[in-house]
Every structure is written in C-alpha cells, then in structure tokens.
Design a protein around this motif. Structure first.
Motif, mmCIF file in Angstrom:
data_model
loop_
_atom_site.group_PDB
_atom_site.id
_atom_site.type_symbol
_atom_site.label_atom_id
_atom_site.label_comp_id
_atom_site.label_asym_id
_atom_site.label_seq_id
_atom_site.Cartn_x
_atom_site.Cartn_y
_atom_site.Cartn_z
ATOM 1 N N PRO A 94 41.040 -13.539 -57.408
ATOM 2 C CA PRO A 94 42.159 -12.584 -57.396
ATOM 3 C C PRO A 94 42.484 -11.999 -56.020
ATOM 4 O O PRO A 94 43.651 -11.869 -55.670
ATOM 5 C CB PRO A 94 41.720 -11.486 -58.365
ATOM 6 C CG PRO A 94 40.361 -11.822 -58.838
ATOM 7 C CD PRO A 94 39.976 -13.147 -58.315
ATOM 8 N N GLY A 95 41.460 -11.620 -55.258
ATOM 9 C CA GLY A 95 41.709 -11.022 -53.939
ATOM 10 C C GLY A 95 42.476 -11.939 -53.008
ATOM 11 O O GLY A 95 43.540 -11.569 -52.487
ATOM 12 N N PRO A 96 41.962 -13.165 -52.781
ATOM 13 C CA PRO A 96 42.704 -14.093 -51.930
ATOM 14 C C PRO A 96 44.096 -14.432 -52.475
ATOM 15 O O PRO A 96 45.033 -14.625 -51.707
ATOM 16 C CB PRO A 96 41.802 -15.343 -51.911
ATOM 17 C CG PRO A 96 40.428 -14.812 -52.155
ATOM 18 C CD PRO A 96 40.624 -13.658 -53.102
ATOM 19 N N ALA A 97 44.243 -14.478 -53.793
ATOM 20 C CA ALA A 97 45.554 -14.784 -54.382
ATOM 21 C C ALA A 97 46.565 -13.691 -54.039
ATOM 22 O O ALA A 97 47.727 -13.986 -53.744
ATOM 23 C CB ALA A 97 45.439 -14.950 -55.893
ATOM 24 N N VAL A 98 46.130 -12.436 -54.059
ATOM 25 C CA VAL A 98 47.034 -11.334 -53.713
ATOM 26 C C VAL A 98 47.433 -11.426 -52.242
ATOM 27 O O VAL A 98 48.599 -11.232 -51.890
ATOM 28 C CB VAL A 98 46.388 -9.963 -54.036
ATOM 29 C CG1 VAL A 98 47.157 -8.821 -53.408
ATOM 30 C CG2 VAL A 98 46.314 -9.772 -55.548
ATOM 31 N N THR A 99 46.471 -11.761 -51.384
ATOM 32 C CA THR A 99 46.779 -11.939 -49.962
ATOM 33 C C THR A 99 47.797 -13.063 -49.780
ATOM 34 O O THR A 99 48.749 -12.939 -49.003
ATOM 35 C CB THR A 99 45.495 -12.242 -49.164
ATOM 36 O OG1 THR A 99 44.585 -11.154 -49.345
ATOM 37 C CG2 THR A 99 45.780 -12.413 -47.691
ATOM 38 N N GLU A 142 50.536 -1.671 -50.947
ATOM 39 C CA GLU A 142 49.468 -0.655 -50.934
ATOM 40 C C GLU A 142 48.194 -1.222 -51.555
ATOM 41 O O GLU A 142 47.096 -1.065 -51.016
ATOM 42 C CB GLU A 142 49.941 0.587 -51.691
ATOM 43 C CG GLU A 142 49.003 1.779 -51.625
ATOM 44 C CD GLU A 142 47.932 1.758 -52.708
ATOM 45 O OE1 GLU A 142 46.788 2.216 -52.425
ATOM 46 O OE2 GLU A 142 48.211 1.266 -53.821
ATOM 47 N N ILE A 143 48.324 -1.899 -52.687
ATOM 48 C CA ILE A 143 47.150 -2.492 -53.347
ATOM 49 C C ILE A 143 46.565 -3.598 -52.479
ATOM 50 O O ILE A 143 45.342 -3.708 -52.339
ATOM 51 C CB ILE A 143 47.520 -3.027 -54.744
ATOM 52 C CG1 ILE A 143 47.933 -1.875 -55.670
ATOM 53 C CG2 ILE A 143 46.344 -3.793 -55.361
ATOM 54 C CD1 ILE A 143 48.573 -2.317 -56.975
ATOM 55 N N SER A 144 47.426 -4.403 -51.881
ATOM 56 C CA SER A 144 46.970 -5.482 -51.015
ATOM 57 C C SER A 144 46.143 -4.943 -49.847
ATOM 58 O O SER A 144 45.139 -5.543 -49.453
ATOM 59 C CB SER A 144 48.169 -6.275 -50.484
ATOM 60 O OG SER A 144 47.753 -7.367 -49.717
ATOM 61 N N GLY A 145 46.548 -3.794 -49.329
ATOM 62 C CA GLY A 145 45.791 -3.164 -48.246
ATOM 63 C C GLY A 145 44.394 -2.749 -48.695
ATOM 64 O O GLY A 145 43.440 -2.779 -47.902
ATOM 65 N N ARG A 146 44.269 -2.361 -49.952
ATOM 66 C CA ARG A 146 42.945 -1.993 -50.487
ATOM 67 C C ARG A 146 42.128 -3.212 -50.886
ATOM 68 O O ARG A 146 40.907 -3.157 -50.993
ATOM 69 C CB ARG A 146 43.112 -1.069 -51.701
ATOM 70 C CG ARG A 146 43.595 0.323 -51.333
ATOM 71 C CD ARG A 146 43.531 1.283 -52.494
ATOM 72 N NE ARG A 146 44.584 1.052 -53.465
ATOM 73 C CZ ARG A 146 44.387 0.754 -54.744
ATOM 74 N NH1 ARG A 146 43.171 0.631 -55.223
ATOM 75 N NH2 ARG A 146 45.411 0.582 -55.569
ATOM 76 N N ALA A 147 42.806 -4.339 -51.099
ATOM 77 C CA ALA A 147 42.100 -5.552 -51.539
ATOM 78 C C ALA A 147 41.252 -6.129 -50.415
ATOM 79 O O ALA A 147 40.139 -6.613 -50.664
ATOM 80 C CB ALA A 147 43.093 -6.592 -52.030
ATOM 81 N N ALA A 148 41.749 -6.097 -49.192
ATOM 82 C CA ALA A 148 41.028 -6.695 -48.066
ATOM 83 C C ALA A 148 39.614 -6.128 -47.910
ATOM 84 O O ALA A 148 38.651 -6.883 -47.810
ATOM 85 C CB ALA A 148 41.833 -6.543 -46.785
ATOM 86 N N PRO A 149 39.439 -4.799 -47.932
ATOM 87 C CA PRO A 149 38.073 -4.266 -47.834
ATOM 88 C C PRO A 149 37.335 -4.219 -49.179
ATOM 89 O O PRO A 149 36.261 -3.640 -49.286
ATOM 90 C CB PRO A 149 38.275 -2.861 -47.268
ATOM 91 C CG PRO A 149 39.632 -2.446 -47.721
ATOM 92 C CD PRO A 149 40.436 -3.721 -47.790
ATOM 93 N N GLY A 150 37.917 -4.804 -50.214
ATOM 94 C CA GLY A 150 37.262 -4.847 -51.520
ATOM 95 C C GLY A 150 37.334 -3.560 -52.303
ATOM 96 O O GLY A 150 36.494 -3.288 -53.155
ATOM 97 N N GLU A 151 38.357 -2.746 -52.052
ATOM 98 C CA GLU A 151 38.490 -1.445 -52.717
ATOM 99 C C GLU A 151 39.446 -1.483 -53.911
ATOM 100 O O GLU A 151 39.768 -0.439 -54.470
ATOM 101 C CB GLU A 151 38.962 -0.399 -51.706
ATOM 102 C CG GLU A 151 37.975 -0.173 -50.571
ATOM 103 C CD GLU A 151 38.552 0.713 -49.477
ATOM 104 O OE1 GLU A 151 39.723 1.115 -49.582
ATOM 105 O OE2 GLU A 151 37.813 0.988 -48.521
ATOM 106 N N ALA A 152 39.909 -2.678 -54.278
ATOM 107 C CA ALA A 152 40.841 -2.786 -55.407
ATOM 108 C C ALA A 152 40.149 -3.501 -56.563
ATOM 109 O O ALA A 152 39.461 -4.502 -56.368
ATOM 110 C CB ALA A 152 42.083 -3.560 -54.979
ATOM 111 N N SER A 153 40.323 -2.974 -57.767
ATOM 112 C CA SER A 153 39.740 -3.598 -58.954
ATOM 113 C C SER A 153 40.549 -4.838 -59.337
ATOM 114 O O SER A 153 41.665 -5.045 -58.838
ATOM 115 C CB SER A 153 39.740 -2.607 -60.123
ATOM 116 O OG SER A 153 41.074 -2.376 -60.564
ATOM 117 N N THR A 154 40.005 -5.636 -60.245
ATOM 118 C CA THR A 154 40.730 -6.817 -60.717
ATOM 119 C C THR A 154 42.048 -6.406 -61.364
ATOM 120 O O THR A 154 43.071 -7.076 -61.190
ATOM 121 C CB THR A 154 39.868 -7.617 -61.721
ATOM 122 O OG1 THR A 154 38.648 -7.976 -61.068
ATOM 123 C CG2 THR A 154 40.574 -8.866 -62.190
#
Length: 199
Positions: A94-99, A142-154
């Motif tokens: 999910p994280g890389p997909a959002v990026t 905003e969510i994408s910015g939190r995804a990079a450091p792993g701060e966003a849930s699935t």
C-alpha cells in the motif's frame, strides 16, 4: 435644478447601482460555479470576499496563459491501464502504491500542461478547472506525506488512493464537463477494491 432633473438624476443613480449589483452578482455566481468548494474554502480563509474573488480571477488569468490541453484517447487509455495495475499492487504494497499514485497524478497533470514543480502552485492552477475535486488532492497529498515515514495506517493509505483517484479521473476526463464523452464512449476506470474485505 428642477424637481424633474433631480428625479432623473436619482433614477439614473439607482439604475446604475442596480446594474452594478446585478453584474457583481453574476460574476460571483460564475466564480462559485467554476471553483465549486474551492470558492467557499477561499472565502472562509480570507477576511474580505472581494479580495478572495480577486484572487480567484487572478488564478483564471494565470491559467489562461498556460497551454492546458486535453489528453489524447490513447494517453487516457494508457493512464487508465496504469491505474488498474497500481490498484492491484496496492493490496501487497500500500505505501509504495500511494507514492506511485502521486507520481501518476503528477504525470497526468504535466502531460495536460500544468506546471508540477511546486505543490502549492499546482493547487492554485488546478483550482480553475478542477476546483470540485481539489480537496481530494489535498487530502491525498497530506496522507502521502505521512506514508513515507510510515505514519499512515493501511486505512489511511486506502483513503489516499480513493482521493487520488477522484482527481485522476477528473484529469483524464479533462476537467471539462461540457466536453466529456458520454459514459459508454469513455474508458471507465475499474472500481478501487476495498482490500480490508480481501484479507
């Protein structure tokens, strides 16, 4: 001056004021229709409605100087296929997909002719033709910015994909309701699957 002259002057002033009011109201309505929720957001952010509306007109003037073009049908099909592949990868990563979704949206913007170097300027430029979907882009970014450091849930990441998709579809439809093809002629994007039901 005679009474008739005073009456004529007063009537002329009232008429000019009435015409001015109607013109102002029509301009305001046009901005409201064009910018959608972005109009209300900016009005609420500014102390003065006139200044906010002047800023929106300045955005229109800037975008009029850009060479914004529709995507070709072939390009739209390629983007639609890339999005479908991206959705499938979301389930496992999910994280890389959002990026990647952010990059895909940015690529579509660039191909349409929008400058993409500065996110804040992107928002201003997109607001002119995509004001109704712009809040989705803000949320996704905003969510994408939190995804990079792993701060966003699935679930956050899933929401980001949904938000990106709204603007992405608008960009593929060229953001112009008057020139959109009928639904049966468009290459419809498949629905985003809810991965929480698959696990």
């Amino acid at each position: 001056m005679s009474t008739m002259t005073w009456l004529a002057v007063a009537l002329a002033v009232v008429l000019i004021l009435a015409i001015g009011f109607v013109v102002l109201r029509q301009r305001r309505q046009r901005l409201r229709q064009r910018f959608g929720p972005e109009y209300e957001r900016l009005i609420n952010d500014r102390d003065n409605r006139g200044e906010a509306e002047q800023e929106l007109r300045a955005r229109e003037k800037r975008v009029a100087t850009l060479d914004i073009t529709p995507l070709t049908p072939e390009s739209r099909q390629t983007y639609a296929e890339q999005w479908t592949n991206l959705q499938e990868r979301f389930v496992d990563a999910p994280g890389p997909a959002v990026t990647e979704a952010d990059k895909l949206v940015t690529a579509a913007m660039a191909e349409r002719g929008y400058p993409t170097e500065d996110f804040e300027q992107q928002l201003l430029d997109l607001s002119v033709a995509h004001g109704r979907t712009l809040h989705h882009y803000r949320q996704a970014h905003e969510i994408s910015g939190r995804a990079a450091p792993g701060e966003a849930s699935t679930e956050d990441l899933r929401q980001a994909m949904v938000h990106y998709r709204v603007l992405f579809e608008d960009l593929l439809d060229n953001g112009d309701e008057h020139h959109r093809q009928p639904a049966e002629a468009r290459h419809e994007l498949p629905a985003l699957q809810d991965d929480s039901q698959q696990r």
